[in-house]
Design a protein around this motif. Structure first.
Motif, PDB file in Angstrom:
ATOM      1  N   ILE A  52       0.847  -1.192   0.000  1.00  0.00           N
ATOM      2  CA  ILE A  52       0.000   0.000   0.000  1.00  0.00           C
ATOM      3  C   ILE A  52       0.881   1.240   0.000  1.00  0.00           C
ATOM      4  O   ILE A  52       1.699   1.446   0.900  1.00  0.00           O
ATOM      5  CB  ILE A  52      -0.936   0.017   1.221  1.00  0.00           C
ATOM      6  CG1 ILE A  52      -1.799  -1.253   1.249  1.00  0.00           C
ATOM      7  CG2 ILE A  52      -1.820   1.263   1.206  1.00  0.00           C
ATOM      8  CD1 ILE A  52      -2.689  -1.379   2.470  1.00  0.00           C
ATOM      9  N   GLY A  53       0.723   2.057  -1.039  1.00  0.00           N
ATOM     10  CA  GLY A  53       1.534   3.254  -1.186  1.00  0.00           C
ATOM     11  C   GLY A  53       1.016   4.403  -0.335  1.00  0.00           C
ATOM     12  O   GLY A  53      -0.178   4.696  -0.326  1.00  0.00           O
ATOM     13  N   MET A  54       1.926   5.043   0.394  1.00  0.00           N
ATOM     14  CA  MET A  54       1.598   6.255   1.149  1.00  0.00           C
ATOM     15  C   MET A  54       1.915   7.440   0.250  1.00  0.00           C
ATOM     16  O   MET A  54       3.086   7.700  -0.044  1.00  0.00           O
ATOM     17  CB  MET A  54       2.422   6.316   2.440  1.00  0.00           C
ATOM     18  CG  MET A  54       2.159   5.165   3.389  1.00  0.00           C
ATOM     19  SD  MET A  54       3.204   5.211   4.873  1.00  0.00           S
ATOM     20  CE  MET A  54       4.801   4.725   4.167  1.00  0.00           C
ATOM     21  N   PRO A  55       0.916   8.169  -0.234  1.00  0.00           N
ATOM     22  CA  PRO A  55       1.177   9.212  -1.229  1.00  0.00           C
ATOM     23  C   PRO A  55       2.089  10.310  -0.703  1.00  0.00           C
ATOM     24  O   PRO A  55       2.037  10.687   0.468  1.00  0.00           O
ATOM     25  CB  PRO A  55      -0.218   9.745  -1.559  1.00  0.00           C
ATOM     26  CG  PRO A  55      -1.073   9.359  -0.416  1.00  0.00           C
ATOM     27  CD  PRO A  55      -0.513   8.078   0.110  1.00  0.00           C
ATOM     28  N   ASN A  76      -7.372  14.001  -2.364  1.00  0.00           N
ATOM     29  CA  ASN A  76      -8.514  13.384  -1.695  1.00  0.00           C
ATOM     30  C   ASN A  76      -8.449  13.523  -0.172  1.00  0.00           C
ATOM     31  O   ASN A  76      -9.441  13.272   0.514  1.00  0.00           O
ATOM     32  CB  ASN A  76      -8.593  11.889  -2.044  1.00  0.00           C
ATOM     33  CG  ASN A  76      -9.036  11.639  -3.475  1.00  0.00           C
ATOM     34  OD1 ASN A  76      -9.586  12.517  -4.124  1.00  0.00           O
ATOM     35  ND2 ASN A  76      -8.797  10.429  -3.968  1.00  0.00           N
ATOM     36  N   GLY A  77      -7.248  13.892   0.331  1.00  0.00           N
ATOM     37  CA  GLY A  77      -7.082  14.083   1.771  1.00  0.00           C
ATOM     38  C   GLY A  77      -6.311  12.992   2.478  1.00  0.00           C
ATOM     39  O   GLY A  77      -6.290  12.929   3.716  1.00  0.00           O
ATOM     40  N   MET A  78      -5.644  12.118   1.723  1.00  0.00           N
ATOM     41  CA  MET A  78      -4.904  11.025   2.344  1.00  0.00           C
ATOM     42  C   MET A  78      -3.646  11.532   3.042  1.00  0.00           C
ATOM     43  O   MET A  78      -2.881  12.314   2.482  1.00  0.00           O
ATOM     44  CB  MET A  78      -4.528   9.967   1.299  1.00  0.00           C
ATOM     45  CG  MET A  78      -3.751   8.776   1.861  1.00  0.00           C
ATOM     46  SD  MET A  78      -4.523   7.971   3.277  1.00  0.00           S
ATOM     47  CE  MET A  78      -5.973   7.234   2.514  1.00  0.00           C
ATOM     48  N   THR A  79      -3.437  11.087   4.271  1.00  0.00           N
ATOM     49  CA  THR A  79      -2.228  11.334   5.054  1.00  0.00           C
ATOM     50  C   THR A  79      -1.847  10.019   5.727  1.00  0.00           C
ATOM     51  O   THR A  79      -2.627   9.058   5.740  1.00  0.00           O
ATOM     52  CB  THR A  79      -2.462  12.394   6.145  1.00  0.00           C
ATOM     53  OG1 THR A  79      -3.432  11.873   7.087  1.00  0.00           O
ATOM     54  CG2 THR A  79      -2.978  13.709   5.560  1.00  0.00           C
ATOM     55  N   ILE A  80      -0.667   9.977   6.336  1.00  0.00           N
ATOM     56  CA  ILE A  80      -0.271   8.768   7.064  1.00  0.00           C
ATOM     57  C   ILE A  80      -1.235   8.512   8.213  1.00  0.00           C
ATOM     58  O   ILE A  80      -1.658   7.375   8.462  1.00  0.00           O
ATOM     59  CB  ILE A  80       1.183   8.886   7.557  1.00  0.00           C
ATOM     60  CG1 ILE A  80       2.160   8.862   6.370  1.00  0.00           C
ATOM     61  CG2 ILE A  80       1.519   7.744   8.521  1.00  0.00           C
ATOM     62  CD1 ILE A  80       3.618   8.998   6.754  1.00  0.00           C
ATOM     63  N   GLU A  85      -5.736   5.194  10.434  1.00  0.00           N
ATOM     64  CA  GLU A  85      -7.125   5.156  10.893  1.00  0.00           C
ATOM     65  C   GLU A  85      -7.946   4.195  10.027  1.00  0.00           C
ATOM     66  O   GLU A  85      -8.749   3.416  10.531  1.00  0.00           O
ATOM     67  CB  GLU A  85      -7.727   6.570  10.844  1.00  0.00           C
ATOM     68  CG  GLU A  85      -9.151   6.676  11.355  1.00  0.00           C
ATOM     69  CD  GLU A  85      -9.286   6.375  12.836  1.00  0.00           C
ATOM     70  OE1 GLU A  85     -10.401   6.000  13.254  1.00  0.00           O
ATOM     71  OE2 GLU A  85      -8.289   6.498  13.582  1.00  0.00           O
ATOM     72  N   GLN A  86      -7.697   4.231   8.706  1.00  0.00           N
ATOM     73  CA  GLN A  86      -8.407   3.320   7.799  1.00  0.00           C
ATOM     74  C   GLN A  86      -8.027   1.861   8.048  1.00  0.00           C
ATOM     75  O   GLN A  86      -8.844   0.960   7.870  1.00  0.00           O
ATOM     76  CB  GLN A  86      -8.102   3.678   6.343  1.00  0.00           C
ATOM     77  CG  GLN A  86      -8.710   4.988   5.869  1.00  0.00           C
ATOM     78  CD  GLN A  86      -8.427   5.258   4.397  1.00  0.00           C
ATOM     79  OE1 GLN A  86      -7.632   4.578   3.759  1.00  0.00           O
ATOM     80  NE2 GLN A  86      -9.084   6.274   3.857  1.00  0.00           N
ATOM     81  N   GLN A 109       8.503  13.036   9.724  1.00  0.00           N
ATOM     82  CA  GLN A 109       7.610  14.056  10.283  1.00  0.00           C
ATOM     83  C   GLN A 109       6.558  13.421  11.192  1.00  0.00           C
ATOM     84  O   GLN A 109       6.179  13.983  12.217  1.00  0.00           O
ATOM     85  CB  GLN A 109       6.936  14.840   9.157  1.00  0.00           C
ATOM     86  CG  GLN A 109       7.887  15.766   8.404  1.00  0.00           C
ATOM     87  CD  GLN A 109       7.251  16.388   7.166  1.00  0.00           C
ATOM     88  OE1 GLN A 109       6.047  16.338   6.982  1.00  0.00           O
ATOM     89  NE2 GLN A 109       8.080  16.978   6.314  1.00  0.00           N
ATOM     90  N   PHE A 110       6.101  12.247  10.816  1.00  0.00           N
ATOM     91  CA  PHE A 110       5.125  11.516  11.630  1.00  0.00           C
ATOM     92  C   PHE A 110       5.772  11.006  12.913  1.00  0.00           C
ATOM     93  O   PHE A 110       5.125  10.911  13.957  1.00  0.00           O
ATOM     94  CB  PHE A 110       4.558  10.352  10.811  1.00  0.00           C
ATOM     95  CG  PHE A 110       3.420   9.633  11.444  1.00  0.00           C
ATOM     96  CD1 PHE A 110       2.122  10.139  11.378  1.00  0.00           C
ATOM     97  CD2 PHE A 110       3.621   8.422  12.108  1.00  0.00           C
ATOM     98  CE1 PHE A 110       1.065   9.463  11.963  1.00  0.00           C
ATOM     99  CE2 PHE A 110       2.562   7.738  12.693  1.00  0.00           C
ATOM    100  CZ  PHE A 110       1.280   8.266  12.619  1.00  0.00           C
ATOM    101  N   GLY A 111       7.068  10.690  12.809  1.00  0.00           N
ATOM    102  CA  GLY A 111       7.824  10.138  13.936  1.00  0.00           C
ATOM    103  C   GLY A 111       8.084   8.668  13.725  1.00  0.00           C
ATOM    104  O   GLY A 111       7.144   7.874  13.629  1.00  0.00           O
TER     105      GLY A 111
END
Length: 261
Positions: A52-55, A76-80, A85-86, A109-111
Motif C-alpha cells: 500500500i503506497g503512502m502518497p 482526496n485528503g490522504m495522510t499517514i 485510521e483506515q 515528520q510523523f515520527g
C-alpha cells in the motif's frame, strides 16, 4: 504450529508459497475510502501480498502513473494518520502480508517510533522506503523496526554492487526488492535487453533473503519470467492503470486472474 503463530506473515508466506504476486496500489485512490475495499478485493482475487503506497508530493522512484495516483490521493485528503485510521480494522478483513511503501520525509515528520508502533498496531508486516539510506536505517531506525518485528525492505538495481547487495542481504529481512532496470516505475511490455543476465546474476549469489522482482512487471509474461529467476514479482503501475479504468471488485478479480492464470 507455535512457530507459525509468531512468524512475520512475510516470512510465513515465502515459507508456504512460490511465485508470489505482490500488488501495489496507492492509499486513498481512486477515492479516499477505497483503501481497505481494494485490499479485500485483491486478497479475494488471489494476490499473495499487498503493498500500500503512502502518497507523497515528490515520489522520486515512481513513474507518471503512480505519481498521478499519489497526487490524486493527496487531493482526496490522504495522510499517514488517515491511512492508519483506515487500517485499524485491517486484520478483521485481510490475512495476507501487508507492506507500506513511501518516502522518508513524511515518515520522519510523523515520527519513526510512532510510525512503527502504528504499523504493529494495525498489522503491517513490512515497509519499503526507497530513499532511506542504509546507514541512517542502521543508526536510527533499525531498533524500532526490530522491536515491532517489521521488515524494512531494501531495493537493489542493476547498478548495485555485489558488496552492497550482500550488506543488504545481511541487514534486512522479509525479501529483497529487485528493481528490474535502472529507471522509475512503469508498466513495460516484455523483458528488456540485459534483464535476464541481471536476474541470473542475482540468482547465482545465493542470498539468504527471498527476492521479488519489480518495476516493469505488467502482465502474465513478465510475471512468469520474473518467477523463473526469483520468488515472485511486484506489479504496480499496471494495476493503477486498471483502477483508472475500472476499480470494481469484478475488474480487480479479472486483473489478478490474468496475471496468475
Amino acid at each position: 504450529m507455535e512457530e507459525l503463530a509468531i512468524m512475520n506473515r512475510i516470512d510465513q508466506s515465502f515459507k508456504e508459497k512460490k511465485d508470489i504476486l505482490n500488488i501495489y496500489f496507492t492509499a486513498g485512490y481512486p477515492h479516499l475510502d477505497d483503501t481497505v475495499r481494494i485490499a479485500k478485493a485483491l486478497e479475494e482475487a488471489g494476490a499473495d501480498m499487498l503493498e500500500i503506497g503512502m502518497p507523497f508530493s515528490d515520489p522520486v522512484a515512481d513513474g507518471p502513473t503512480i505519481q498521478d495516483s499519489s497526487q490524486k490521493a493527496l487531493e482526496n485528503g490522504m495522510t499517514i494518520a488517515t491511512l492508519f485510521e483506515q487500517l485499524k480494522n485491517l486484520r478483521n478483513h485481510i490475512s495476507i502480508p501487508v507492506l507500506l511503501m513511501g518516502y522518508v520525509n513524511p515518515i520522519l515528520q510523523f515520527g519513526i517510533e510512532r510510525f512503527c508502533d502504528q504499523c504493529a498496531e494495525v498489522g503491517v508486516d513490512g515497509v519499503i522506503i526507497p530513499d532511506l539510506p542504509m546507514q541512517e536505517y542502521l543508526d536510527f531506525c533499525q531498533v524500532y523496526f526490530k522491536e515491532k518485528d517489521i521488515h524494512n525492505i531494501f531495493l537493489i538495481s542493476p547498478n548495485t554492487s555485489e558488496d552492497r547487495i550482500h550488506l543488504i542481504d545481511q541487514e534486512s529481512g522479509g525479501f529483497i526488492y529487485v528493481v528490474s532496470s535502472s529507471s522509475i516505475t512503469g508498466a513495460k511490455k516484455g523483458v528488456q535487453e540485459g534483464q535476464l543476465d541481471y536476474y541470473q546474476r542475482i540468482q547465482s549469489m545465493n542470498l539468504k533473503n527471498p527476492q521479488l522482482i519489480g518495476f516493469g512487471i505488467s502482465d502474465k509474461e513478465t510475471f512468469d519470467t520474473a518467477c523463473t529467476y526469483a520468488n515472485g514479482a511486484i506489479i504496480g503501475s499496471a494495476f493503477i492503470k486498471q483502477l483508472n479504468e475500472d476499480s470494481s471488485e469484478e475488474a480487480i478479480k479479472k486483473f489478478v486472474k490474468g496475471i496468475k492464470g
